[in-house]
Design an enzyme around this catalytic site. Structure first.
Site, short mmCIF file in Angstrom:
data_model
loop_
_atom_site.label_atom_id
_atom_site.label_comp_id
_atom_site.label_asym_id
_atom_site.label_seq_id
_atom_site.Cartn_x
_atom_site.Cartn_y
_atom_site.Cartn_z
N SER A 7 18.41 6.79 37.79
CA SER A 7 19.59 7.52 38.26
C SER A 7 20.62 7.54 37.14
CB SER A 7 20.18 6.83 39.49
OG SER A 7 21.54 7.23 39.63
N HIS A 32 16.83 11.19 38.46
CA HIS A 32 17.54 11.22 39.74
C HIS A 32 19.01 11.56 39.48
CE1 HIS A 32 18.04 9.94 43.98
NE2 HIS A 32 19.20 9.44 43.59
N ASP A 34 22.68 12.17 41.18
CA ASP A 34 23.47 11.88 42.37
C ASP A 34 24.69 12.78 42.44
OD1 ASP A 34 22.09 9.65 43.66
OD2 ASP A 34 22.50 8.59 41.79
N MET A 36 27.96 13.77 44.45
CA MET A 36 28.89 13.22 45.44
C MET A 36 30.16 14.07 45.49
SD MET A 36 28.57 9.19 44.58
CE MET A 36 26.99 8.43 44.19
N HIS A 65 19.92 14.48 44.56
CA HIS A 65 20.30 13.77 45.79
C HIS A 65 21.71 14.21 46.18
CE1 HIS A 65 21.14 9.51 47.68
NE2 HIS A 65 21.14 10.47 48.58
N MET A 67 24.78 14.02 48.17
CA MET A 67 25.60 13.23 49.10
C MET A 67 26.87 14.02 49.34
SD MET A 67 24.76 9.62 47.29
CE MET A 67 24.17 10.50 45.87
N MET A 136 17.92 5.15 51.94
CA MET A 136 18.99 4.49 51.18
C MET A 136 18.96 2.99 51.50
SD MET A 136 20.57 6.69 49.32
CE MET A 136 21.67 5.44 48.67
N ASP A 174 16.20 4.18 47.33
CA ASP A 174 17.34 4.36 46.42
C ASP A 174 18.43 3.35 46.74
OD1 ASP A 174 19.29 5.37 44.74
OD2 ASP A 174 19.56 7.25 45.83
C1 DX5 Z 1 24.01 5.53 45.34
C2 DX5 Z 1 23.10 6.50 44.62
C3 DX5 Z 1 22.03 5.83 43.86
C4 DX5 Z 1 22.52 4.94 42.78
C5 DX5 Z 1 21.50 3.87 42.55
O1 DX5 Z 1 24.88 6.22 46.15
O2 DX5 Z 1 22.50 7.40 45.53
O3 DX5 Z 1 21.10 6.76 43.35
O4 DX5 Z 1 22.75 5.58 41.55
O5 DX5 Z 1 22.02 2.98 41.64
P1 DX5 Z 1 21.51 1.47 41.55
O6 DX5 Z 1 20.05 1.54 41.19
O7 DX5 Z 1 22.34 0.93 40.46
O8 DX5 Z 1 21.75 0.84 42.88
ZN ZN Z 2 20.74 8.59 44.76
#
Ligand code: DX5
Ligand code: ZN
Length: 219
Positions: A7, A32, A34, A36, A65, A67, A136, A174
């Site tokens: 990620s 990956h 993320d 947000m 992903h 969010m 998650m 994740d």
């Molecule tokens: C959290 C994200 C993850 C995050 C994982 O909200 O969706 O993808 O980057 O990071 P680590 O592996 O550091 O928990």
């Molecule tokens: Zn993620």
């Protein structure tokens, strides 16, 4: 073979293209990303423009992903930006079945994610419509959090649910994946392991990714 998806949330934001190239060279399977929105989760990261720019830096699959609230509004943009997998949260989609149809119409793979407090039954009716189920194992919003121990039993139950399907979506985990727990998570049935801090927090990506993959594959 288990897949490892670093990620880039924990990568050096000033050098994202170089960071992606480095983990690709080091043996990453997917990237990956993320997304947000500061609404569905208490943090803001990247949008389609950045993903489109990063798309030019690697041939690895982009595992996007989302969010974000109201994901329907942005599916076409993320598809056009070069996502391969588009994963939405079941908690953020008012009409999940329609959202998944929208993703499929773009020709991209469709994923659904569950927050730690959301029971598996929330995806029971749409399991045959998805390519990826993302569990998650931390509350979404930030990298570097601790794996929630109870997630292991949820992953196991998800994997048993998938085993009964004629068409099996990939099972992805994740949050808080580390060298110390990746073997047990993989053994529980995960196919794709996301790792942010565990990869980008280290100096030697090749060595880190090789150890994570070896532990995940039990080799
Ligand atoms: C959290 C994200 C993850 C995050 C994982 O909200 O969706 O993808 O980057 O990071 P680590 O592996 O550091 O928990
Ligand atoms: Zn993620």
């Amino acid at each position: 073979m288990k897949l490892l998806a670093p990620s880039i949330l924990s990568a050096d934001g000033a050098r994202l293209g170089a960071e992606i190239a480095a983990v690709e060279k080091a043996g990453a399977d997917w990237i990956h990303l993320d997304v947000m929105d500061g609404h569905f989760v208490p943090n803001i990261t990247m949008g389609p423009a950045l993903i489109a720019a990063l798309r030019k830096t690697t041939g690895l699959p982009f595992d996007v992903h989302l969010m974000i609230s109201n994901p329907d509004r942005y599916i076409d943009s993320f598809a056009a930006a070069g996502a391969d997998y588009i994963t939405v949260h079941v908690e953020a989609a008012d009409h999940l079945h329609r959202t998944l149809e929208m993703i499929r119409k773009t020709g991209k793979k469709a994923g659904v994610s569950l927050n730690p407090a959301t029971p598996l039954v929330a995806v029971e009716e749409i399991l045959s419509d998805i390519d990826l189920l993302l569990i998650m194992s931390v509350n979404p919003g930030f990298g570097g959090q601790q794996f929630i121990a109870g997630s292991l039993s949820k992953i196991k139950r998800a994997s048993e649910m998938i085993a009964r399907m004629p068409q099996k979506p990939l099972l992805e985990v994740d949050g808080g994946v580390q060298l110390q727990n990746i073997a047990s998570i993989a053994k529980t049935g995960a196919d794709v392991l996301v790792a942010g801090a565990a990869v980008f927090g280290t100096g030697d990506y090749a060595k880190t990714i090789a150890s994570l993959k070896a532990a995940a594959n039990g080799t």
